[in-house]
Scaffold this motif. Structure first.
Motif, PDB file in Angstrom:
ATOM      1  N   ILE A  57       0.844  -1.190   0.000  1.00  0.00           N
ATOM      2  CA  ILE A  57       0.000   0.000   0.000  1.00  0.00           C
ATOM      3  C   ILE A  57       0.881   1.242   0.000  1.00  0.00           C
ATOM      4  O   ILE A  57       1.823   1.344   0.795  1.00  0.00           O
ATOM      5  N   VAL A  58       0.581   2.167  -0.899  1.00  0.00           N
ATOM      6  CA  VAL A  58       1.230   3.476  -0.914  1.00  0.00           C
ATOM      7  C   VAL A  58       0.135   4.518  -0.734  1.00  0.00           C
ATOM      8  O   VAL A  58      -0.720   4.687  -1.613  1.00  0.00           O
ATOM      9  N   THR A  59       0.112   5.199   0.406  1.00  0.00           N
ATOM     10  CA  THR A  59      -0.858   6.284   0.568  1.00  0.00           C
ATOM     11  C   THR A  59      -0.277   7.546  -0.067  1.00  0.00           C
ATOM     12  O   THR A  59       0.927   7.763  -0.054  1.00  0.00           O
ATOM     13  N   GLY A  60      -1.152   8.358  -0.631  1.00  0.00           N
ATOM     14  CA  GLY A  60      -0.670   9.555  -1.318  1.00  0.00           C
ATOM     15  C   GLY A  60      -0.042   9.244  -2.659  1.00  0.00           C
ATOM     16  O   GLY A  60       0.836   9.969  -3.134  1.00  0.00           O
ATOM     17  N   HIS A  61      -0.498   8.189  -3.311  1.00  0.00           N
ATOM     18  CA  HIS A  61       0.104   7.734  -4.567  1.00  0.00           C
ATOM     19  C   HIS A  61      -0.181   8.659  -5.743  1.00  0.00           C
ATOM     20  O   HIS A  61       0.436   8.523  -6.800  1.00  0.00           O
ATOM     21  N   THR A  62      -1.123   9.574  -5.566  1.00  0.00           N
ATOM     22  CA  THR A  62      -1.421  10.520  -6.646  1.00  0.00           C
ATOM     23  C   THR A  62      -0.564  11.781  -6.548  1.00  0.00           C
ATOM     24  O   THR A  62      -0.594  12.626  -7.440  1.00  0.00           O
ATOM     25  N   GLY A  63       0.174  11.923  -5.458  1.00  0.00           N
ATOM     26  CA  GLY A  63       1.060  13.071  -5.282  1.00  0.00           C
ATOM     27  C   GLY A  63       2.395  12.869  -5.981  1.00  0.00           C
ATOM     28  O   GLY A  63       2.632  11.844  -6.631  1.00  0.00           O
ATOM     29  N   PHE A  64       3.276  13.827  -5.827  1.00  0.00           N
ATOM     30  CA  PHE A  64       4.571  13.810  -6.513  1.00  0.00           C
ATOM     31  C   PHE A  64       5.434  12.624  -6.089  1.00  0.00           C
ATOM     32  O   PHE A  64       5.724  11.723  -6.882  1.00  0.00           O
ATOM     33  N   LYS A  65       5.825  12.583  -4.817  1.00  0.00           N
ATOM     34  CA  LYS A  65       6.681  11.487  -4.353  1.00  0.00           C
ATOM     35  C   LYS A  65       5.961  10.147  -4.397  1.00  0.00           C
ATOM     36  O   LYS A  65       6.549   9.129  -4.776  1.00  0.00           O
ATOM     37  N   GLY A  66       4.696  10.157  -4.000  1.00  0.00           N
ATOM     38  CA  GLY A  66       3.945   8.908  -3.956  1.00  0.00           C
ATOM     39  C   GLY A  66       3.792   8.254  -5.314  1.00  0.00           C
ATOM     40  O   GLY A  66       3.850   7.023  -5.432  1.00  0.00           O
ATOM     41  N   SER A  67       3.603   9.062  -6.361  1.00  0.00           N
ATOM     42  CA  SER A  67       3.442   8.493  -7.708  1.00  0.00           C
ATOM     43  C   SER A  67       4.753   7.899  -8.214  1.00  0.00           C
ATOM     44  O   SER A  67       4.760   6.859  -8.886  1.00  0.00           O
ATOM     45  N   TRP A  68       5.872   8.560  -7.913  1.00  0.00           N
ATOM     46  CA  TRP A  68       7.182   7.992  -8.285  1.00  0.00           C
ATOM     47  C   TRP A  68       7.422   6.669  -7.552  1.00  0.00           C
ATOM     48  O   TRP A  68       7.913   5.699  -8.143  1.00  0.00           O
ATOM     49  N   LEU A  69       7.075   6.608  -6.255  1.00  0.00           N
ATOM     50  CA  LEU A  69       7.273   5.383  -5.480  1.00  0.00           C
ATOM     51  C   LEU A  69       6.381   4.261  -5.994  1.00  0.00           C
ATOM     52  O   LEU A  69       6.839   3.119  -6.167  1.00  0.00           O
ATOM     53  N   ALA A  70       5.113   4.554  -6.253  1.00  0.00           N
ATOM     54  CA  ALA A  70       4.185   3.533  -6.760  1.00  0.00           C
ATOM     55  C   ALA A  70       4.646   3.000  -8.113  1.00  0.00           C
ATOM     56  O   ALA A  70       4.567   1.791  -8.379  1.00  0.00           O
ATOM     57  N   LEU A  71       5.138   3.891  -8.960  1.00  0.00           N
ATOM     58  CA  LEU A  71       5.643   3.482 -10.272  1.00  0.00           C
ATOM     59  C   LEU A  71       6.852   2.568 -10.125  1.00  0.00           C
ATOM     60  O   LEU A  71       6.953   1.532 -10.795  1.00  0.00           O
ATOM     61  N   TRP A  72       7.779   2.937  -9.258  1.00  0.00           N
ATOM     62  CA  TRP A  72       8.996   2.141  -9.046  1.00  0.00           C
ATOM     63  C   TRP A  72       8.634   0.758  -8.511  1.00  0.00           C
ATOM     64  O   TRP A  72       9.141  -0.262  -8.986  1.00  0.00           O
ATOM     65  N   LEU A  73       7.751   0.695  -7.523  1.00  0.00           N
ATOM     66  CA  LEU A  73       7.345  -0.598  -6.962  1.00  0.00           C
ATOM     67  C   LEU A  73       6.648  -1.462  -8.002  1.00  0.00           C
ATOM     68  O   LEU A  73       6.839  -2.681  -8.039  1.00  0.00           O
ATOM     69  N   ASN A  74       5.856  -0.840  -8.853  1.00  0.00           N
ATOM     70  CA  ASN A  74       5.204  -1.564  -9.946  1.00  0.00           C
ATOM     71  C   ASN A  74       6.249  -2.166 -10.879  1.00  0.00           C
ATOM     72  O   ASN A  74       6.120  -3.321 -11.315  1.00  0.00           O
ATOM     73  N   MET A  75       7.288  -1.405 -11.187  1.00  0.00           N
ATOM     74  CA  MET A  75       8.371  -1.895 -12.047  1.00  0.00           C
ATOM     75  C   MET A  75       9.135  -3.040 -11.382  1.00  0.00           C
ATOM     76  O   MET A  75       9.697  -3.900 -12.065  1.00  0.00           O
ATOM     77  N   LEU A  76       9.148  -3.053 -10.044  1.00  0.00           N
ATOM     78  CA  LEU A  76       9.835  -4.115  -9.305  1.00  0.00           C
ATOM     79  C   LEU A  76       8.982  -5.376  -9.170  1.00  0.00           C
ATOM     80  O   LEU A  76       9.410  -6.357  -8.565  1.00  0.00           O
TER      81      LEU A  76
END
Length: 357
Positions: free
Chosen positions: A15-34
């Motif tokens: 779970i990534v809260t704040g995934h639509t924000g700046f840092k959160g979207s980068w983190l969600a994208l990276w985890l998806n790639m992983l």
């Protein structure tokens, strides 16, 4: 794929809260790639344009529109999903807006964090959580040595105070419910002055510059001589992911807080940043204006020795790398819109190559 992270997050429910924000979207994208199964929790998309939208994250992860101020809903979502990892980034993160809307700021940053912790407490499955706060959680004393994790917390403005209060909530829940058990582990991450492509937030230096320069306008700068420890978003996220792994592997990190800041060589003035941006963006103009309607720190510096020593984390980008990656992301967005969807992924891959060296 990063050798450092691929074995830990592939196939995991995160779970990534704040995934639509700046840092959160980068983190969600990276985890998806992983290879992780990512659920993002956010009640809205805070900016337009948005990195969340441009990276097409909605099609890659589970997009859950839950408000973190809604405790009952949050508990249900957590229990149903059964996350292996949680990264809590959802926040009202703008100082100026915290003056305009202090109630929402406190409800989101302090009570929202309380709700996340209580939802973790109610989980039946083992879980590792990294709670992201801010460098502004520290009581502002303009320390040249940089703030250490043991320094006094506090804040003059509603944003800083709400984040410091969230830290008290976190500490209370760790000591009361999470410290002497192995099923659920909590870590705290503090970072600040994070920059990178895809940030369109209000009243932030780089987004303000890009918004003006993309329209060939002169940008107005409050304080060209202010010094900040500029850090690319991927450097901070590298710290969050590293902390999550250490929490999973070793009980001794449970309940610990860590600063993630850049090396001192990346501490530059606002004017230094503008001059470096100009090398990659092209002809730009700026001017100073004296209107100042809210309190701002002159110096913000984190001491990251604890993370370097205990987590073996280290920042790998110098000042030029940081500014180049940021400027080129925006340049790609405005000049080569057909390829923009893959540019963030390409930058993550390039960063991973540097990590693997």
């Amino acid at each position: 794929m990063s050798k450092k992270f691929k074995n830990y997050f592939k196939g995991k429910k995160i779970i990534v809260t704040g995934h639509t924000g700046f840092k959160g979207s980068w983190l969600a994208l990276w985890l998806n790639m992983l290879g992780a199964k990512v659920m993002g929790i956010s009640n809205n998309v805070p900016t337009d344009p948005s990195h969340f939208v441009e990276s097409k994250l909605k099609n890659k992860i589970i997009n859950n529109k839950t408000d973190i101020r809604n405790l009952k809903r949050l508990i249900k979502v957590f229990k149903k999903f059964k996350p292996d990892f949680i990264f809590h980034l959802a926040a009202q993160s703008l100082v100026k807006r915290s003056y305009l809307d202090p109630i929402t700021t406190w409800q989101t940053n302090t009570i929202g964090t309380l709700n996340i912790l209580h939802s973790i407490k109610n989980l039946d499955n083992p879980c590792v959580a990294v709670i992201i706060t801010s460098d502004k959680s520290y009581a502002n004393k303009e320390l040249n040595r940089g703030y250490k994790e043991t320094d006094v917390l506090g804040g003059k403005d509603p944003y800083s105070a709400s984040k410091a209060s969230a830290e008290l909530v976190i500490r209370s829940y760790i000591d009361s419910f999470f410290l002497n058990q192995k099923k659920k582990k909590i870590g705290v991450a503090r970072a600040g002055n994070v920059i990178g492509g895809g940030d369109w937030s209000e009243d932030r230096l780089v987004p303000d510059c890009i918004k003006s320069w993309s329209k060939s306008k002169v940008v107005r700068i409050r304080n060209p001589r202010a010094t900040r420890p500029w850090q690319h978003v991927l450097e901070a996220l590298n710290g969050y992911l590293t902390l999550a792994i250490k929490l999973k592997k070793d009980d001794k990190f449970n309940g610990e807080a860590f600063n993630f800041g850049p090396n001192s060589s990346v501490e530059k003035t606002v004017e230094n940043l503008l001059k470096e941006m100009k090398k990659f963006w092209g002809n730009i103009e700026y001017k100073k204006y004296n209107k100042k309607s809210f309190f701002e720190s002159k110096l913000l510096r984190l001491n990251s020795n604890k993370a370097k020593k205990k987590l073996k984390w280290r920042p790998i980008l110098n000042f030029r790398d940081t500014i180049e990656m940021t400027a080129m992301w925006y340049k790609n967005y405005y000049q080569k819109k057909g390829k923009k969807n893959f540019f963030s992924e390409n930058q993550i891959k390039e960063y991973e190559k540097k990590l693997n060296r």
